[in-house]
Design a protein around this motif. Structure first.
Motif, PDB file in Angstrom:
ATOM      1  N   UNK A  75      19.377  -4.925  -2.996  1.00  0.00           N
ATOM      2  CA  UNK A  75      19.482  -3.678  -3.757  1.00  0.00           C
ATOM      3  C   UNK A  75      18.317  -3.479  -4.718  1.00  0.00           C
ATOM      4  N   UNK A  76      17.452  -4.446  -4.795  1.00  0.00           N
ATOM      5  CA  UNK A  76      16.215  -4.252  -5.542  1.00  0.00           C
ATOM      6  C   UNK A  76      15.358  -3.169  -4.892  1.00  0.00           C
ATOM      7  N   UNK A  77      15.631  -2.872  -3.623  1.00  0.00           N
ATOM      8  CA  UNK A  77      14.837  -1.851  -2.921  1.00  0.00           C
ATOM      9  C   UNK A  77      14.944  -0.484  -3.575  1.00  0.00           C
ATOM     10  N   UNK A  78      16.054  -0.235  -4.268  1.00  0.00           N
ATOM     11  CA  UNK A  78      16.213   1.058  -4.928  1.00  0.00           C
ATOM     12  C   UNK A  78      15.250   1.234  -6.097  1.00  0.00           C
ATOM     13  N   UNK A  79      14.649   0.150  -6.550  1.00  0.00           N
ATOM     14  CA  UNK A  79      13.867   0.191  -7.792  1.00  0.00           C
ATOM     15  C   UNK A  79      12.352   0.213  -7.569  1.00  0.00           C
ATOM     16  N   UNK A  80      11.886   0.002  -6.343  1.00  0.00           N
ATOM     17  CA  UNK A  80      10.435   0.011  -6.130  1.00  0.00           C
ATOM     18  C   UNK A  80       9.783   1.353  -6.459  1.00  0.00           C
ATOM     19  N   UNK A  81      10.465   2.504  -6.299  1.00  0.00           N
ATOM     20  CA  UNK A  81       9.810   3.769  -6.684  1.00  0.00           C
ATOM     21  C   UNK A  81       9.684   3.976  -8.193  1.00  0.00           C
ATOM     22  N   UNK A  82      10.365   3.156  -9.010  1.00  0.00           N
ATOM     23  CA  UNK A  82      10.294   3.316 -10.464  1.00  0.00           C
ATOM     24  C   UNK A  82       8.831   3.230 -10.933  1.00  0.00           C
ATOM     25  N   UNK A  83       8.390   4.088 -11.852  1.00  0.00           N
ATOM     26  CA  UNK A  83       6.989   4.058 -12.289  1.00  0.00           C
ATOM     27  C   UNK A  83       6.536   2.700 -12.805  1.00  0.00           C
ATOM     28  N   UNK A  84       7.397   1.998 -13.561  1.00  0.00           N
ATOM     29  CA  UNK A  84       7.013   0.672 -14.044  1.00  0.00           C
ATOM     30  C   UNK A  84       6.843  -0.313 -12.892  1.00  0.00           C
ATOM     31  N   UNK A  85       7.739  -0.223 -11.904  1.00  0.00           N
ATOM     32  CA  UNK A  85       7.637  -1.111 -10.747  1.00  0.00           C
ATOM     33  C   UNK A  85       6.369  -0.823  -9.966  1.00  0.00           C
ATOM     34  N   UNK A  86       6.068   0.440  -9.754  1.00  0.00           N
ATOM     35  CA  UNK A  86       4.837   0.794  -9.014  1.00  0.00           C
ATOM     36  C   UNK A  86       3.604   0.295  -9.747  1.00  0.00           C
ATOM     37  N   UNK A  87       3.614   0.426 -11.062  1.00  0.00           N
ATOM     38  CA  UNK A  87       2.476  -0.036 -11.855  1.00  0.00           C
ATOM     39  C   UNK A  87       2.314  -1.556 -11.731  1.00  0.00           C
ATOM     40  N   UNK A  88       3.428  -2.289 -11.741  1.00  0.00           N
ATOM     41  CA  UNK A  88       3.358  -3.740 -11.630  1.00  0.00           C
ATOM     42  C   UNK A  88       2.860  -4.160 -10.250  1.00  0.00           C
ATOM     43  N   UNK A  89       3.296  -3.467  -9.204  1.00  0.00           N
ATOM     44  CA  UNK A  89       2.804  -3.773  -7.852  1.00  0.00           C
ATOM     45  C   UNK A  89       1.316  -3.464  -7.755  1.00  0.00           C
ATOM     46  N   UNK A  90       0.904  -2.338  -8.319  1.00  0.00           N
ATOM     47  CA  UNK A  90      -0.516  -1.984  -8.295  1.00  0.00           C
ATOM     48  C   UNK A  90      -1.359  -3.030  -9.033  1.00  0.00           C
ATOM     49  N   UNK A  91      -0.847  -3.518 -10.164  1.00  0.00           N
ATOM     50  CA  UNK A  91      -1.588  -4.534 -10.918  1.00  0.00           C
ATOM     51  C   UNK A  91      -1.702  -5.822 -10.114  1.00  0.00           C
ATOM     52  N   UNK A  92      -0.642  -6.179  -9.399  1.00  0.00           N
ATOM     53  CA  UNK A  92      -0.663  -7.382  -8.572  1.00  0.00           C
ATOM     54  C   UNK A  92      -1.677  -7.254  -7.445  1.00  0.00           C
ATOM     55  N   UNK A  93      -1.623  -6.165  -6.712  1.00  0.00           N
ATOM     56  CA  UNK A  93      -2.538  -6.016  -5.585  1.00  0.00           C
ATOM     57  C   UNK A  93      -3.984  -5.923  -6.052  1.00  0.00           C
ATOM     58  N   UNK A  94      -4.201  -5.290  -7.212  1.00  0.00           N
ATOM     59  CA  UNK A  94      -5.569  -5.227  -7.750  1.00  0.00           C
ATOM     60  C   UNK A  94      -6.068  -6.612  -8.153  1.00  0.00           C
ATOM     61  N   UNK A  95      -5.173  -7.439  -8.706  1.00  0.00           N
ATOM     62  CA  UNK A  95      -5.569  -8.779  -9.153  1.00  0.00           C
ATOM     63  C   UNK A  95      -5.992  -9.667  -7.990  1.00  0.00           C
ATOM     64  N   UNK A  96      -5.379  -9.451  -6.813  1.00  0.00           N
ATOM     65  CA  UNK A  96      -5.644 -10.340  -5.678  1.00  0.00           C
ATOM     66  C   UNK A  96      -6.568  -9.734  -4.627  1.00  0.00           C
ATOM     67  N   UNK A  97      -6.828  -8.446  -4.694  1.00  0.00           N
ATOM     68  CA  UNK A  97      -7.655  -7.801  -3.674  1.00  0.00           C
ATOM     69  C   UNK A  97      -9.033  -8.448  -3.604  1.00  0.00           C
ATOM     70  N   UNK A  98      -9.391  -8.905  -2.436  1.00  0.00           N
ATOM     71  CA  UNK A  98     -10.712  -9.501  -2.212  1.00  0.00           C
ATOM     72  C   UNK A  98     -10.819 -10.957  -2.629  1.00  0.00           C
ATOM     73  N   UNK A  99      -9.806 -11.511  -3.268  1.00  0.00           N
ATOM     74  CA  UNK A  99      -9.861 -12.912  -3.693  1.00  0.00           C
ATOM     75  C   UNK A  99      -9.606 -13.852  -2.512  1.00  0.00           C
ATOM     76  N   UNK A 100     -10.167 -15.021  -2.587  1.00  0.00           N
ATOM     77  CA  UNK A 100      -9.925 -16.064  -1.584  1.00  0.00           C
ATOM     78  C   UNK A 100      -8.840 -16.994  -2.129  1.00  0.00           C
ATOM     79  N   UNK A 101      -7.706 -16.969  -1.500  1.00  0.00           N
ATOM     80  CA  UNK A 101      -6.578 -17.791  -1.930  1.00  0.00           C
ATOM     81  C   UNK A 101      -6.639 -19.112  -1.163  1.00  0.00           C
ATOM     82  N   UNK A 102      -6.692 -20.231  -1.853  1.00  0.00           N
ATOM     83  CA  UNK A 102      -6.801 -21.513  -1.154  1.00  0.00           C
ATOM     84  C   UNK A 102      -5.523 -21.866  -0.389  1.00  0.00           C
TER      85      UNK A 102
END
Length: 426
Positions: free
Chosen positions: A352-379
């Protein structure tokens, strides 16, 4: 290309094939389904439910036209041919308005069905089994069938007035609770064969009495309970031996198949058995957003360990805050102590967490995560620790969105294999 109309014929011929029905409004899930369809050439059946999408907006805020436009836009972006996409409406009936008197609830249901058909949804599951204000919680077959016929007439009239092909119908209502059960499951009993026969017969008779023989000829499947379900913490797997008396009913109805709801988490063997036994339409939803959440949380842990200044699991902390601030979508479904509820908020199979992904705070947190890892080499050690299934992404620039789609596609591939046994053998 396989069509819904082919399913009963192929089963009669001893060549069963199936079709997964993707029940999700998450854009990444939709993109994964369409990208997978483009790669395999299989039809892409995407469905919206009455609570999720309706003429008043539903919990997504989307009307059927809005949802259809979203799916078609993503389909065009992915290069998926329009003829490969099928749109369906699930549980269309008075359920969202069942607190109203029956006539008012059915009037809203009629407007909803008309909106779905006008938007180009061609597979329509009519579900009128629930009682409205002052009625029993579950209605007898006769009332259910009359109300289904009423909505079928509206669907056909809408299609004619918009110059569209008449819709195909799914009838029958013995289905698990939307989103899964709230309690621990030992097993789930399949629908009794005589109950299935009675449901089919009374709908056939009622449609004929209402002059809707042509509409009944477009009924592709009935929804019954094959004995599959998932709860917050466990899964009831398909047992074909227990379902054999039910599947024998199809020998008496050569033009029909059964539709299976809540097939999430069944896995390759049970899904393949369902298709072989006469349940070729496999509904899946929460599993797809569960594996998406699983991957997002793994990336959140990886970024915590890898990216200076990222913080300690900020995505998980954001989702906890958002869900606690707005508990209506999970609270009555997650019983137990505070610790139990915390666990279920994040990890329940009903997701039921799926209902919350459209929330603006949730979207912002996902965007921050993907920006932090985009292009990085994860060992490799971090992949092995937090998401072993993605080890092949080690030590190369990461595309987080591609990884998320890949994890959803891994579940879709299991469904595809179950639905296309000829490809498994090849």
């Amino acid at each position: 290309m396989l069509t819904l109309e082919d399913l009963a014929r192929l089963r009669r011929e001893g060549r069963p094939r199936g079709m997964a029905s993707v029940c999700s409004a998450h854009p990444l899930v939709l993109r994964a389904a369409l990208r997978h369809g483009l790669r395999t050439g299989a039809p892409v059946l995407i469905e919206a439910t009455c609570n999720q999408v309706n003429h008043q907006g539903g919990y997504t805020g989307m009307t059927p036209a809005d949802f259809a436009a979203l799916v078609r836009r993503i389909s065009a972006e992915e290069g998926c041919p329009p003829g490969q996409l099928l749109l369906g409406g699930d549980h269309l009936g008075p359920n969202p308005w069942r607190a109203l008197p029956a006539e008012a609830a059915m009037a809203e249901a009629g407007r909803m069905v008309a909106a779905y058909v006008a938007a180009g949804f061609s597979k329509i599951h009519l579900d009128t089994s629930m009682g409205c204000a002052g009625e029993p919680a579950a209605l007898e077959d006769a009332t259910t069938a009359r109300r289904a016929a009423r909505l079928a007439r509206i669907a056909d009239e809408t299609a004619r007035s918009h110059g569209l092909a008449p819709p195909r119908f799914i009838l029958g209502t013995e289905v698990p609770p939307p989103g899964g059960a709230d309690h621990a499951l030992d097993s789930v009993a399949p629908t009794a064969p005589d109950a299935a026969r009675a449901t089919i017969a009374i709908h056939h008779e009622t449609f004929a009495q209402e002059g809707l023989e042509d509409a009944f000829d477009r009924v592709l499947a009935f929804v019954v309970q094959p004995g599959v379900e998932f709860g917050n913490r466990n899964v009831a797997l398909y047992d074909r031996t227990r379902a054999r008396p039910l599947t024998a009913v199809l020998a008496e109805e050569p033009g029909l198949v059964f539709e299976a709801h809540s097939t999430d988490y069944q896995g390759p063997g049970p899904l393949a058995a369902l298709v072989e036994d006469g349940f070729p339409i496999l509904k899946v939803g929460p599993e797809l957003t569960f594996v998406l959440r699983e991957a997002l949380y793994a990336l959140d842990l990886i970024a915590t360990e890898l990216v200076p200044g990222y913080g300690t699991r900020p995505l998980a902390a954001t989702m906890e805050r958002v869900m606690r601030d707005r508990p209506a979508d999970w609270q009555r479904h997650y019983p137990g102590s505070a610790a139990d509820q915390h666990l279920l908020r994040h990890y329940s199979l009903s997701d039921r967490i799926r209902y919350y992904w459209p929330d603006p705070e949730a979207r912002q947190a996902v965007d921050a995560l993907t920006a932090a890892l985009a292009g990085r080499r994860v060992p490799l050690p971090l992949w092995r620790q937090f998401l072993p299934a993605a080890e092949d992404h080690a030590d190369r620039p990461l595309d987080p969105e591609a990884l998320l789609i890949e994890r959803v596609t891994a579940s879709l591939a299991i469904y595809h294999a179950a639905c296309h046994p000829d490809e498994r053998k090849g």
